[in-house]
Design a protein around this motif. Structure first.
Motif, PDB file in Angstrom:
ATOM      1  N   VAL A   1       7.315  13.080   1.922  1.00 20.94           N
ATOM      2  CA  VAL A   1       7.509  11.728   2.472  1.00 20.94           C
ATOM      3  C   VAL A   1       6.905  11.641   3.882  1.00 20.94           C
ATOM      4  N   ALA A   2       7.122  12.687   4.675  1.00 23.34           N
ATOM      5  CA  ALA A   2       6.577  12.685   6.040  1.00 23.34           C
ATOM      6  C   ALA A   2       5.047  12.590   5.998  1.00 23.34           C
ATOM      7  N   LYS A   3       4.428  13.332   5.079  1.00 27.69           N
ATOM      8  CA  LYS A   3       2.957  13.308   4.984  1.00 27.69           C
ATOM      9  C   LYS A   3       2.474  11.933   4.530  1.00 27.69           C
ATOM     10  N   MET A   4       3.192  11.364   3.578  1.00 26.43           N
ATOM     11  CA  MET A   4       2.824  10.029   3.084  1.00 26.43           C
ATOM     12  C   MET A   4       2.855   9.021   4.239  1.00 26.43           C
ATOM     13  N   ASP A   5       3.894   9.077   5.055  1.00 21.84           N
ATOM     14  CA  ASP A   5       3.997   8.158   6.199  1.00 21.84           C
ATOM     15  C   ASP A   5       2.866   8.413   7.195  1.00 21.84           C
ATOM     16  N   GLU A   6       2.618   9.681   7.447  1.00 25.62           N
ATOM     17  CA  GLU A   6       1.585  10.056   8.419  1.00 25.62           C
ATOM     18  C   GLU A   6       0.213   9.527   8.002  1.00 25.62           C
ATOM     19  N   LEU A   7      -0.049   9.512   6.703  1.00 23.99           N
ATOM     20  CA  LEU A   7      -1.372   9.114   6.224  1.00 23.99           C
ATOM     21  C   LEU A   7      -1.547   7.598   6.151  1.00 23.99           C
ATOM     22  N   GLY A   8      -0.501   6.854   6.530  1.00 24.07           N
ATOM     23  CA  GLY A   8      -0.654   5.406   6.632  1.00 24.07           C
ATOM     24  C   GLY A   8      -0.331   4.630   5.367  1.00 24.07           C
ATOM     25  N   PHE A   9       0.310   5.266   4.386  1.00 25.90           N
ATOM     26  CA  PHE A   9       0.763   4.501   3.225  1.00 25.90           C
ATOM     27  C   PHE A   9       1.958   3.638   3.637  1.00 25.90           C
ATOM     28  N   GLY A  10       2.120   2.496   2.988  1.00 29.52           N
ATOM     29  CA  GLY A  10       3.189   1.566   3.366  1.00 29.52           C
ATOM     30  C   GLY A  10       4.531   1.953   2.776  1.00 29.52           C
ATOM     31  N   ASN A  11       5.524   1.121   3.064  1.00 29.90           N
ATOM     32  CA  ASN A  11       6.869   1.358   2.549  1.00 29.90           C
ATOM     33  C   ASN A  11       7.074   0.670   1.206  1.00 29.90           C
ATOM     34  N   CYS A  12       8.087   1.138   0.481  1.00 34.66           N
ATOM     35  CA  CYS A  12       8.394   0.582  -0.835  1.00 34.66           C
ATOM     36  C   CYS A  12       9.414  -0.548  -0.681  1.00 34.66           C
ATOM     37  N   THR A  13       9.096  -1.707  -1.285  1.00 27.88           N
ATOM     38  CA  THR A  13      10.079  -2.790  -1.276  1.00 27.88           C
ATOM     39  C   THR A  13      10.506  -3.152  -2.697  1.00 27.88           C
ATOM     40  N   ASN A  14      10.373  -2.197  -3.593  1.00 34.98           N
ATOM     41  CA  ASN A  14      10.859  -2.356  -4.967  1.00 34.98           C
ATOM     42  C   ASN A  14      10.315  -3.579  -5.697  1.00 34.98           C
ATOM     43  N   THR A  15       9.022  -3.872  -5.546  1.00 33.46           N
ATOM     44  CA  THR A  15       8.472  -4.998  -6.301  1.00 33.46           C
ATOM     45  C   THR A  15       8.220  -4.594  -7.753  1.00 33.46           C
ATOM     46  N   GLY A  16       8.057  -3.300  -7.993  1.00 33.56           N
ATOM     47  CA  GLY A  16       7.829  -2.838  -9.365  1.00 33.56           C
ATOM     48  C   GLY A  16       6.398  -2.993  -9.844  1.00 33.56           C
ATOM     49  N   ALA A  17       5.500  -3.450  -8.972  1.00 39.54           N
ATOM     50  CA  ALA A  17       4.101  -3.645  -9.381  1.00 39.54           C
ATOM     51  C   ALA A  17       3.447  -2.330  -9.791  1.00 39.54           C
ATOM     52  N   CYS A  18       3.827  -1.246  -9.113  1.00 41.35           N
ATOM     53  CA  CYS A  18       3.229   0.062  -9.409  1.00 41.35           C
ATOM     54  C   CYS A  18       3.528   0.472 -10.848  1.00 41.35           C
TER      55      CYS A  18
ATOM     56  N   GLY B   1       0.826  -1.213   0.000  1.00 39.35           N
ATOM     57  CA  GLY B   1       0.000   0.000   0.000  1.00 39.35           C
ATOM     58  C   GLY B   1       0.856   1.257   0.000  1.00 39.35           C
ATOM     59  N   SER B   2       1.958   1.221  -0.743  1.00 39.02           N
ATOM     60  CA  SER B   2       2.865   2.370  -0.763  1.00 39.02           C
ATOM     61  C   SER B   2       2.476   3.363  -1.859  1.00 39.02           C
ATOM     62  N   ALA B   3       2.636   4.635  -1.555  1.00 41.93           N
ATOM     63  CA  ALA B   3       2.338   5.685  -2.539  1.00 41.93           C
ATOM     64  C   ALA B   3       3.619   6.243  -3.141  1.00 41.93           C
ATOM     65  N   MET B   4       4.699   5.457  -3.070  1.00 41.43           N
ATOM     66  CA  MET B   4       6.005   5.982  -3.484  1.00 41.43           C
ATOM     67  C   MET B   4       6.047   6.437  -4.942  1.00 41.43           C
ATOM     68  N   LEU B   5       5.388   5.712  -5.841  1.00 44.86           N
ATOM     69  CA  LEU B   5       5.480   6.114  -7.251  1.00 44.86           C
ATOM     70  C   LEU B   5       4.798   7.464  -7.455  1.00 44.86           C
ATOM     71  N   PHE B   6       3.669   7.647  -6.797  1.00 45.43           N
ATOM     72  CA  PHE B   6       2.939   8.916  -6.891  1.00 45.43           C
ATOM     73  C   PHE B   6       3.792  10.070  -6.351  1.00 45.43           C
ATOM     74  N   VAL B   7       4.356   9.877  -5.173  1.00 39.87           N
ATOM     75  CA  VAL B   7       5.172  10.930  -4.558  1.00 39.87           C
ATOM     76  C   VAL B   7       6.418  11.176  -5.413  1.00 39.87           C
ATOM     77  N   ALA B   8       7.023  10.086  -5.879  1.00 39.99           N
ATOM     78  CA  ALA B   8       8.248  10.201  -6.664  1.00 39.99           C
ATOM     79  C   ALA B   8       7.998  10.953  -7.964  1.00 39.99           C
ATOM     80  N   ALA B   9       6.852  10.717  -8.577  1.00 39.92           N
ATOM     81  CA  ALA B   9       6.568  11.366  -9.859  1.00 39.92           C
ATOM     82  C   ALA B   9       6.593  12.885  -9.687  1.00 39.92           C
ATOM     83  N   ARG B  10       5.980  13.367  -8.620  1.00 42.96           N
ATOM     84  CA  ARG B  10       5.938  14.818  -8.419  1.00 42.96           C
ATOM     85  C   ARG B  10       7.317  15.360  -8.019  1.00 42.96           C
ATOM     86  N   VAL B  11       7.939  14.683  -7.062  1.00 45.23           N
ATOM     87  CA  VAL B  11       9.249  15.152  -6.578  1.00 45.23           C
ATOM     88  C   VAL B  11      10.259  15.152  -7.728  1.00 45.23           C
ATOM     89  N   SER B  12      10.243  14.081  -8.496  1.00 47.92           N
ATOM     90  CA  SER B  12      11.222  13.924  -9.569  1.00 47.92           C
ATOM     91  C   SER B  12      10.985  14.945 -10.678  1.00 47.92           C
TER      92      SER B  12
END
Lengths: 648, 247
Positions: B203-220, B172-183
């Protein structure tokens, strides 16, 4: 009582009007801005930019949208680009040339002063967007790239692949997010404005429905800004998003705001043709494709027959047997004539029997010449995503065979009447972007909608609204516990209760499709006295049927999409009639408004400046009463009224 | 074509949901997936039943409103396409199709197939912008930007915020979404100024909202309708780490 229209156009030379006006209007001090509340309806380029800029100035802003996030407003779907008079290509572009092209493209039915201001601030928009991080296309030298759009002989269109609207909207949305974080703007997603509240003749707030809970809520403010977009979905099938609607604007009209030139509808020439009765919307293929694509139909009817029978591929038709009818009829502009001209020319060929698909309602947009000249890679770079989208929908690759295209309803130039300050006939109510009528006349040029939305939102409204609010600095917070709010809320609740109580036999979509059909057949690309009279009678009958036979299921006090659609269709059923009335009144052809009785021998629009150089501003008189029309004469002081010529 | 549909129905956020089975018939292969649902809904209305609520708007794959898990796949079959761009010719005649809302704890169901994605707005409000005032900016051509950088910024900026990445991720990670904007903003000189602050805040807000961590599965990346690359996650990590080192 007819309107007393004062456009408040500043005196003086065209190029000085906006500067003079800005110097003359009042401003509000920072301490007083904090005490003033503004409501913005809609979060597209106009609403998003306005809400962000007003919040940044220090006003308290409440911004409403019907989608789940401000980022999803329909501005996002604009593909091709945004115009500006930067002259970065050194092709002798200028503010005056952009102004002139826009006035001419609109077939001389827009106000000179407004259009000049639009051209004047266009350059600021590009600066603003680049600073926000909008990734416009660039050349290898690192500077901004441009392409050409219809109705212009210079390259002044800035773009971000085929997603320019998206990128500009994300810029405005980011600016909005900055202000939401700062606490100056409060965002209300999934909220729909259902009425405008007026007290002592001034806009004082709105009644909105929370689309998740169904609650009816009151919001007060010292000014209300309508940025709710256009009403093209009256046709059911259009390029608009499914949720795009004319209801917020229509509520304002019902409450006394003038509605100007409602019949001015843009039919976009390059859409994917309709495929069948199960279709919900039409997909646009960007006008930018006309930079490199050539539009044609076969010269011989036997080739048309073979195409329809599937025994001949378009790529097998020899060059000499192809009729590049835009290049033939309009040598100077060729495939880049304005949209209204290109749409009518397609209709003319299809009416003559040369339509290339089974329905006879399609022409070719061909990239063969461009691929031969530039190579497939460059074409892919320029239009790759559009080609992919086309193939996804139709199962045909535009790299191999030409695209099939046909005109479809796209944009509405008509809208709520505003003066030079963008204020409507109701003091304190403003209308910006596609929701107003002001800048595009009878036909909008490609890449100018984005320009207008952002011009109004970033650079015009934030100044002009201060002039009105400077008189409100001692006004207390708007109290929503007053008879005016009470009555407006009661009326909204009664309307919803009525819709829920009918429980007839037809769904909202069943009736909307019938309305769309009446509009397309009679108030579409070719209009006549006969068709318009017929449309008015049919729409009236359909409206009566709607209020007796519509079926709205579910609970109004919950997330209820059918109720949302029913409320919007109720307004479309009045707006459609208003459009037909306006088209009937306008006994001339101009821009997107084509009356078959008024055409030249060559089939071009025959404009009548002597009798119709005015904006028709309509005043609501009741659901089944005839509206009253007031004219705002268009005085052309600086350009010479001429017949539009795209031939030489 | 004819189909059997197994659709998640849920009255509201508080109620318990479950699957209901429906049949649709005489569907043209040129009909889009959402048009097929329109047809089902029109049938349901005529039968006096509540139609299935689902989010949609532009139906051109750009607004990011549509959001369905179709046969367990975010946005259904097909690469680089949103739900609204799926056509029925992608399915076998007679197939049974399972339709669910986004599966993510951070996107609670509002009704049936409609979810609340407000968390994505909140992440962007935490820092997904460049702090420039209206009308207080230099000429657009004042800073030349290498074409390759602008192109890469555009690749990342293509994100439509639909939520497929977080809904697909097993964490349940939002890393791709956050990364797209940051990048996207990090690739542009005008975005560099606030780069460190932005990466940390988002990143702090993403963690606060309960999104999970990225384990590089590439599914996103595989399910992203705009094919946004996880290379942007690498850039986000670099931005985040160098920001932390500066502290």
């Amino acid at each position: 009582m007819a309107f007393k229209l004062d456009a408040k156009i500043p005196a003086g030379e065209l190029a000085q009007k906006w500067s003079n006006h800005k110097a003359a209007i009042k401003v509000v001090s920072p301490a007083n801005k904090r005490k003033l509340d503004i409501i913005v309806i809609g979060t597209g380029l106009g609403g998003g930019a306005a809400a962000a800029s007003l919040g940044e100035l220090g006003y308290n802003v409440k911004v409403f949208c019907i989608q789940d996030s401000p980022r999803r407003a329909h501005s996002i779907a604009a593909q091709g680009g945004i115009n500006a008079a930067k002259n970065y290509q050194n092709d002798n572009d200028s503010v005056y040339r952009l102004f002139y092209d826009t006035i001419k493209g609109g077939d001389y039915r827009a106000r000179e002063a407004n259009v000049y201001r639009l051209a004047e601030v266009s350059n600021l928009i590009i600066d603003q967007c680049v600073a926000q991080g909008v990734p416009f296309a660039r050349e290898y030298g690192g500077l901004l790239a441009n392409r050409s759009f219809g109705g212009a002989q210079v390259s002044r269109t800035f773009y971000a692949r085929g997603q320019t609207g998206q990128q500009l909207l994300l810029g405005a949305y980011a600016a909005l997010n900055k202000e939401i974080a700062a606490g100056t703007v409060k965002s209300y997603p999934r909220h729909e404005m259902l009425d405008l509240v007026i007290e002592n003749g001034e806009a004082r707030g709105i009644i909105a429905r929370n689309l998740v809970t169904g609650e009816i809520e009151r919001y007060g403010a010292h000014a209300v800004v309508l940025a709710s977009g256009g009403y093209g979905n009256v046709f059911f099938l259009s390029t608009n998003a499914m949720g795009s609607n004319g209801s917020a604007a229509f509520q304002c009209y019902r409450k006394g705001a003038g509605f100007a030139n409602p019949c001015f509808t843009q039919i976009h020439p390059t859409c994917i043709p309709k495929h069948g009765t199960q279709q919900s919307k039409l997909t646009l293929m960007s006008e930018s494709l006309r930079n490199d694509g050539r539009i044609w139909v076969p010269k011989k009817l036997e080739d048309v027959k073979a195409l329809r029978a599937g025994t001949l591929k378009p790529s097998e038709i020899a060059e000499e047997d192809r009729d590049y009818y835009l290049e033939r009829r309009y040598p100077a502009f060729g495939n880049l004539v304005p949209r209204d001209v290109a749409s009518r020319a397609a209709k003319e060929r299809c009416d003559a029997g040369f339509g290339v698909n089974e329905t006879g309602l399609a022409v070719f947009l061909d990239f063969k010449t461009a691929i031969a000249r530039l190579g497939k890679d460059i074409i892919k770079q320029r239009y790759g995503n559009l080609f992919d989208m086309y193939e996804e929908i139709t199962d045909v690759s535009p790299y191999e065979e030409p695209m099939q295209i046909f005109p479809a309803v796209h944009y509405t130039m008509g809208g709520i009447w505003v003066d030079y300050n963008l204020m409507t006939t109701i003091p304190g109510l403003y209308a910006i972007g596609e929701a107003n009528f002001s800048d595009h006349g009878a036909n909008r040029l490609g890449a100018s909608a984005l320009m207008q939305g952002l011009a109004d939102g970033y650079f015009v409204l934030p100044y002009t609204i201060g002039d009105y609010l400077s008189h409100k600095i001692q006004a207390p917070k708007v109290d929503t516990n007053t008879p005016a709010f009470e009555e407006a809320e009661k009326a909204v609740r009664a309307k919803i209760a009525k819709l829920m109580s009918i429980q007839g036999k037809q769904s909202v979509d069943d009736i909307h499709k019938r309305l769309g059909n009446i509009m397309w057949e009679n108030v579409g690309m070719a209009r006549s006295k006969e068709s318009l009279t017929k449309a008015i009678a049919e729409i009236k009958a359909l409206r009566a049927e709607f209020w007796k036979d519509v079926k709205v299921v579910g609970d109004p006090m919950s997330f209820n999409v059918e109720l949302e659609k029913a409320l919007r269709l109720a307004d479309f059923l009045e707006l459609g009639e208003l459009m037909a009335r306006d088209a009937l009144n306008r006994e001339e052809s101009c821009g997107g408004h084509f009356r078959v009785e008024h055409q030249t021998e060559e089939g071009e629009a025959d404009r009548d400046d002597e009798h119709f150089a005015y904006a028709a501003v309509w005043e609501y008189k009741g659901m089944d009463a005839e509206p009253e029309m007031t004219k705002e004469p268009l005085n052309f002081e600086f350009v010479h009224l001429a017949k539009r010529n795209y031939k030489d | 074509m004819n189909f059997t549909l197994k659709i998640w129905r849920q009255k509201d956020a508080k109620s318990k949901g479950g699957f209901e089975t429906y049949k649709v018939s005489d569907i043209s292969e040129d009909t889009s997936f959402l048009e097929m649902l329109d047809i089902l809904n029109n049938d349901l209305i005529h039968a006096g039943k509540e139609p299935v609520a689902f989010d949609h708007d532009c139906r051109e794959g750009i607004c990011g409103m549509c959001s369905l898990h179709i046969d367990g796949k975010a946005h259904g079959p097909g690469q680089g396409a949103t739900t609204c761009q799926i056509y029925m010719r992608k399915f076998k005649d007679g197939a049974t199709i399972t339709i669910e809302p986004w599966r993510s704890a951070a996107f609670p169901v509002i009704k049936d197939l409609v979810v609340n994605r407000g968390a994505y707005d909140q992440i962007l409000q935490a820092g997904g912008f460049i702090s420039v005032r209206t009308n207080s900016v230099p000429d657009a051509n004042a800073i030349p930007i290498p074409k390759a950088d602008a192109d890469e910024a555009m690749d990342a900026a293509a994100c439509i915020g639909c939520g497929a990445c977080a809904a697909t991720c097993k964490n349940g990670s939002a890393m791709l979404f956050v990364a797209a904007r940051v990048s996207s903003l990090a690739k542009l000189p005008q975005g560099r100024v606030e780069g460190a602050r932005r990466a940390k805040a988002m990143v702090a807000k993403m963690d606060e909202l309960g999104f999970g961590n990225c384990t590089n599965t590439g599914a996103c990346q595989a399910e992203c309708p705009k094919s946004i690359s996880i290379a942007h996650i690498a850039r986000l990590n670099r931005e985040f780490l160098s920001a932390k080192f500066e502290d």
